[in-house]
Design a protein around this motif. Structure first.
Motif, PDB file in Angstrom:
ATOM      1  N   LYS A  28       0.813  -1.212   0.000  1.00  0.00           N
ATOM      2  CA  LYS A  28       0.000   0.000   0.000  1.00  0.00           C
ATOM      3  C   LYS A  28       0.851   1.269   0.000  1.00  0.00           C
ATOM      4  N   THR A  29       2.012   1.217   0.677  1.00  0.00           N
ATOM      5  CA  THR A  29       2.873   2.399   0.795  1.00  0.00           C
ATOM      6  C   THR A  29       4.299   1.969   1.105  1.00  0.00           C
ATOM      7  N   ASP A  30       5.255   2.777   0.666  1.00  0.00           N
ATOM      8  CA  ASP A  30       6.647   2.558   1.073  1.00  0.00           C
ATOM      9  C   ASP A  30       6.992   3.420   2.278  1.00  0.00           C
ATOM     10  N   GLY A  31       6.041   4.262   2.698  1.00  0.00           N
ATOM     11  CA  GLY A  31       6.292   5.236   3.741  1.00  0.00           C
ATOM     12  C   GLY A  31       6.462   4.691   5.142  1.00  0.00           C
ATOM     13  N   LYS A  32       6.106   3.423   5.377  1.00  0.00           N
ATOM     14  CA  LYS A  32       6.225   2.839   6.714  1.00  0.00           C
ATOM     15  C   LYS A  32       7.645   2.350   6.998  1.00  0.00           C
ATOM     16  N   HIS A  33       8.370   1.954   5.975  1.00  0.00           N
ATOM     17  CA  HIS A  33       9.755   1.464   6.072  1.00  0.00           C
ATOM     18  C   HIS A  33       9.845   0.099   6.743  1.00  0.00           C
ATOM     19  N   TYR A  34       8.819  -0.702   6.565  1.00  0.00           N
ATOM     20  CA  TYR A  34       8.818  -2.128   6.879  1.00  0.00           C
ATOM     21  C   TYR A  34       7.743  -2.753   5.995  1.00  0.00           C
ATOM     22  N   ASP A  35       7.746  -4.078   5.883  1.00  0.00           N
ATOM     23  CA  ASP A  35       6.854  -4.751   4.944  1.00  0.00           C
ATOM     24  C   ASP A  35       5.517  -5.178   5.537  1.00  0.00           C
ATOM     25  N   PHE A  36       5.542  -5.622   6.792  1.00  0.00           N
ATOM     26  CA  PHE A  36       4.328  -6.149   7.422  1.00  0.00           C
ATOM     27  C   PHE A  36       4.122  -5.599   8.821  1.00  0.00           C
ATOM     28  N   LEU A  77       7.594  -6.024  10.619  1.00  0.00           N
ATOM     29  CA  LEU A  77       8.495  -7.013  10.034  1.00  0.00           C
ATOM     30  C   LEU A  77       9.039  -6.511   8.710  1.00  0.00           C
ATOM     31  N   GLU A  78      10.356  -6.470   8.620  1.00  0.00           N
ATOM     32  CA  GLU A  78      11.048  -6.125   7.379  1.00  0.00           C
ATOM     33  C   GLU A  78      11.624  -7.417   6.810  1.00  0.00           C
ATOM     34  N   VAL A  79      11.263  -7.736   5.569  1.00  0.00           N
ATOM     35  CA  VAL A  79      11.731  -8.948   4.899  1.00  0.00           C
ATOM     36  C   VAL A  79      13.021  -8.639   4.157  1.00  0.00           C
ATOM     37  N   LYS A  80      14.047  -9.444   4.403  1.00  0.00           N
ATOM     38  CA  LYS A  80      15.344  -9.238   3.767  1.00  0.00           C
ATOM     39  C   LYS A  80      15.852 -10.537   3.170  1.00  0.00           C
ATOM     40  N   TYR A 102      10.368  -4.016  16.100  1.00  0.00           N
ATOM     41  CA  TYR A 102      10.819  -4.080  14.706  1.00  0.00           C
ATOM     42  C   TYR A 102      11.633  -5.357  14.516  1.00  0.00           C
ATOM     43  N   ASP A 103      11.058  -6.302  13.781  1.00  0.00           N
ATOM     44  CA  ASP A 103      11.681  -7.603  13.546  1.00  0.00           C
ATOM     45  C   ASP A 103      12.171  -7.690  12.101  1.00  0.00           C
ATOM     46  N   VAL A 104      13.091  -8.614  11.870  1.00  0.00           N
ATOM     47  CA  VAL A 104      13.618  -8.850  10.522  1.00  0.00           C
ATOM     48  C   VAL A 104      13.396 -10.311  10.164  1.00  0.00           C
ATOM     49  N   ALA A 105      12.857 -10.548   8.967  1.00  0.00           N
ATOM     50  CA  ALA A 105      12.728 -11.903   8.427  1.00  0.00           C
ATOM     51  C   ALA A 105      13.830 -12.088   7.395  1.00  0.00           C
ATOM     52  N   LEU A 106      14.795 -12.947   7.704  1.00  0.00           N
ATOM     53  CA  LEU A 106      15.849 -13.278   6.747  1.00  0.00           C
ATOM     54  C   LEU A 106      15.385 -14.483   5.943  1.00  0.00           C
ATOM     55  N   VAL A 107      15.424 -14.345   4.630  1.00  0.00           N
ATOM     56  CA  VAL A 107      14.900 -15.387   3.750  1.00  0.00           C
ATOM     57  C   VAL A 107      16.021 -15.910   2.875  1.00  0.00           C
ATOM     58  N   ASN A 108      16.166 -17.236   2.847  1.00  0.00           N
ATOM     59  CA  ASN A 108      17.097 -17.868   1.913  1.00  0.00           C
ATOM     60  C   ASN A 108      16.476 -19.175   1.430  1.00  0.00           C
ATOM     61  N   ASP A 109      17.234 -19.954   0.676  1.00  0.00           N
ATOM     62  CA  ASP A 109      16.696 -21.190   0.108  1.00  0.00           C
ATOM     63  C   ASP A 109      16.293 -22.199   1.184  1.00  0.00           C
TER      64      ASP A 109
END
Length: 136
Positions: free
Chosen positions: A38-46, A59-62, A88-95
């Motif tokens: 909806k917006t990039d203005g929040k600076h997190y994804d969820f 939650l920021e997805v990285k 403020y949490d971070v989701a690290l995503v890999n294979d």
């Protein structure tokens, strides 16, 4: 151009990873608000929380790029705000999977660049200048 193609590829990967994280959260009983669509203005994804909880978390997805990820200045500033740092949490995503790290940027009294959790390396600078055309 090469840059716009690279940016499109990164955006497509980011969207795919966000969708993967959203699906996983929902399968694990979380209510999820996908704010970055909806917006990039929040600076997190969820914004997310368990159904019976009152407090929303951010939650920021990285993408795990082999032990590092990129963080924008706005993401950093949002994560380090006193009212956000615990949420403020971070989701690290890999294979291999999705790894959610709660309160990733709660560094207590440590500095941002060097602390017990990570090392932050500046990778870009914005250079301000005035071009004096008389000095050709």
């Amino acid at each position: 151009s090469h840059t716009s193609k690279t940016n499109r590829q990164k955006a497509a990967l980011g969207k795919k990873q966000e969708d993967r994280v959203k699906k996983s959260l929902e399968q694990n009983g979380y209510v999820v608000n996908h704010v970055s669509t909806k917006t990039d203005g929040k600076h997190y994804d969820f914004e997310y929380k368990k159904k019976d909880e009152e407090q929303w978390r951010f939650l920021e997805v990285k993408n795990d790029s082999g032990g590092y990820f990129f963080l924008s200045k706005d993401e950093k500033n949002t994560a380090l705000k006193t009212e956000n740092v615990e949420l403020y949490d971070v989701a690290l995503v890999n294979d291999n999977g999705i790894y959610i790290i709660n309160s990733f940027f709660n560094l207590r009294d440590s500095g941002f660049e060097h602390n017990e959790k990570f090392i932050a390396e500046p990778t870009e600078y914005k250079i301000h200048f005035e071009l004096n055309t008389r000095d050709k």
